[in-house]
Scaffold this motif. Structure first.
Motif, short mmCIF file in Angstrom:
data_model
loop_
_atom_site.label_atom_id
_atom_site.label_comp_id
_atom_site.label_asym_id
_atom_site.label_seq_id
_atom_site.Cartn_x
_atom_site.Cartn_y
_atom_site.Cartn_z
N ALA A 46 -22.47 -2.54 -5.94
CA ALA A 46 -22.98 -2.03 -7.21
C ALA A 46 -23.54 -3.18 -8.03
CB ALA A 46 -21.87 -1.32 -7.98
N VAL A 47 -24.62 -2.92 -8.78
CA VAL A 47 -25.36 -4.00 -9.41
C VAL A 47 -24.56 -4.71 -10.50
CG1 VAL A 47 -26.46 -2.46 -11.10
CG2 VAL A 47 -27.59 -4.61 -10.44
N ASN A 48 -23.69 -3.98 -11.18
CA ASN A 48 -22.88 -4.61 -12.23
C ASN A 48 -21.60 -3.80 -12.44
OD1 ASN A 48 -23.61 -2.38 -13.92
ND2 ASN A 48 -25.48 -3.47 -14.50
N LYS A 49 -20.74 -4.28 -13.33
CA LYS A 49 -19.44 -3.63 -13.55
C LYS A 49 -19.62 -2.25 -14.17
CE LYS A 49 -14.81 -4.63 -15.32
NZ LYS A 49 -14.57 -3.27 -15.81
N GLU A 50 -20.63 -2.09 -15.03
CA GLU A 50 -20.85 -0.79 -15.67
C GLU A 50 -21.16 0.29 -14.63
OE1 GLU A 50 -23.79 1.29 -19.01
OE2 GLU A 50 -24.04 -0.82 -18.45
N VAL A 51 -22.01 -0.05 -13.67
CA VAL A 51 -22.33 0.89 -12.60
C VAL A 51 -21.13 1.10 -11.69
CG1 VAL A 51 -23.79 1.29 -10.58
CG2 VAL A 51 -24.79 0.36 -12.67
#
Length: 338
Positions: free
Chosen positions: A218-223
């Motif tokens: 996943a591209v970042n923690k939010e995603v």
């Protein structure tokens, strides 16, 4: 868009080709969106203008809510006037729309500085010939976007399996190029997923895109941390977590209860039918419609989301064939049921 602005004041024409009209519509909309944002960031709105248009047939249904222009494939004069009047432009269409527009009854077909083939892993090598013939031979640039681990070209017929040393005559244009690029000199793997949370991305990371040097993630923690905002309150009651337990809705069907459970990031439903269903008559269309109705009842009504936002940004239904999609649409909009 960046290349277009870099070549500002010079002729720079891009041809974008896809397998389906839907993919082209999405690409044209996104190109316009990125172009506008890029111009604002660089304070060049007055000087930089990237014209965007899509080729359609005269009998095609025009896409709704679009900001790009439409060019009729049969109207050659208008199309070439548009190409001549827009030095920096992007024109998109399906393979056969491009063929109809440029090949038939054309003495001087256009040339493009860049040809982008979207979903190239679904496009037959023979079909890709049509857009490739319009790429500038000396200074042109070809970009293939695809995934050979996903859906291959859909063909109707029995074709022989050729040995690895033979060209992929019945495969995709993407596979044909990747087959020759054994050292990955021209191939770049995208390892960042912008849509799926960590639980969903783990399966393809482990079994499909696992490599020694890169890990699909996943591209970042939010995603990675995103989840469906419904939690089960009791056997058949759900509440919308960002609003609190006062927003309670009841769903009685056990299957729909499982599908709505936010603690289950991936649910696979297998339908076993005893009879053969003709194309356009699918037992799963009513199930998809019932699930859609339950989602709207338990989730979207609390968000006060418009129909446009619901179907373009929040809820996505994917089916491999347009007749299947139509069957699902018919079930969803059957007001006597849902």
């Amino acid at each position: 868009v960046k290349v277009s602005q870099k070549n500002q004041g010079q002729e720079f024409k891009v041809l974008v080709v896809g397998v389906t009209h839907l993919s082209i519509d999405n690409l044209m909309t996104k190109i316009l969106e990125v172009s506008s944002k890029f111009a604002q960031v660089n304070n060049s709105e007055a000087d930089f203008k990237l014209s965007v248009a899509k080729i359609i047939n005269r009998r095609s249904r025009p896409p709704v809510n679009r900001d790009y222009e439409l060019l009729i494939a049969e109207n050659k004069a208008t199309m070439f006037k548009w190409l001549n009047n827009n030095a920096q432009c992007v024109i998109g269409g399906t393979v056969w729309g491009i063929r109809k527009a440029f090949l038939e009854r054309f003495h001087m077909p256009p040339s493009f500085h860049m040809v982008i083939i979207d979903e190239a892993s679904q496009m037959l090598l023979s079909d890709a010939y049509h857009p490739l013939r319009y790429l500038l031979r000396d200074e042109g640039r070809l970009i293939l976007a695809g995934d050979d681990q996903q859906l291959p070209p859909i063909i109707n017929g029995n074709y022989p399996d050729l040995p690895p040393s033979e060209p992929l005559l019945f495969g995709s244009i993407f596979n044909a190029f990747k087959h020759k690029d054994t050292k990955y000199e021209c191939t770049s793997m995208l390892i960042e997923n912008w849509r799926m949370n960590q639980a969903l991305v783990e399966f393809p990371s482990e079994f499909i895109y696992k490599t020694k040097n890169h890990r699909y993630h996943a591209v970042n923690k939010e995603v990675a941390d995103q989840s469906f905002p419904l939690k089960k309150l009791s056997q058949n009651q759900f509440y919308y977590i960002s609003k609190g337990s006062d927003c309670i809705e009841t769903v009685s069907h056990p299957l729909l209860q499982m599908l709505l459970d936010g603690s289950l990031p991936l649910v696979v439903v297998m339908l076993q039918v005893d009879t053969y269903f003709e194309i356009g008559n699918f037992p799963h269309s009513d199930l998809v419609a019932a699930f859609t109705s339950a989602i709207r009842k338990c989730y979207f009504k609390f968000e006060n989301i418009s129909e446009d936002i619901l179907w373009t940004e929040k809820l996505h239904i994917v089916a491999p064939h347009h007749i299947q999609r139509q069957a699902i649409y018919n079930s969803i909009y059957d007001n006597s049921k849902y």
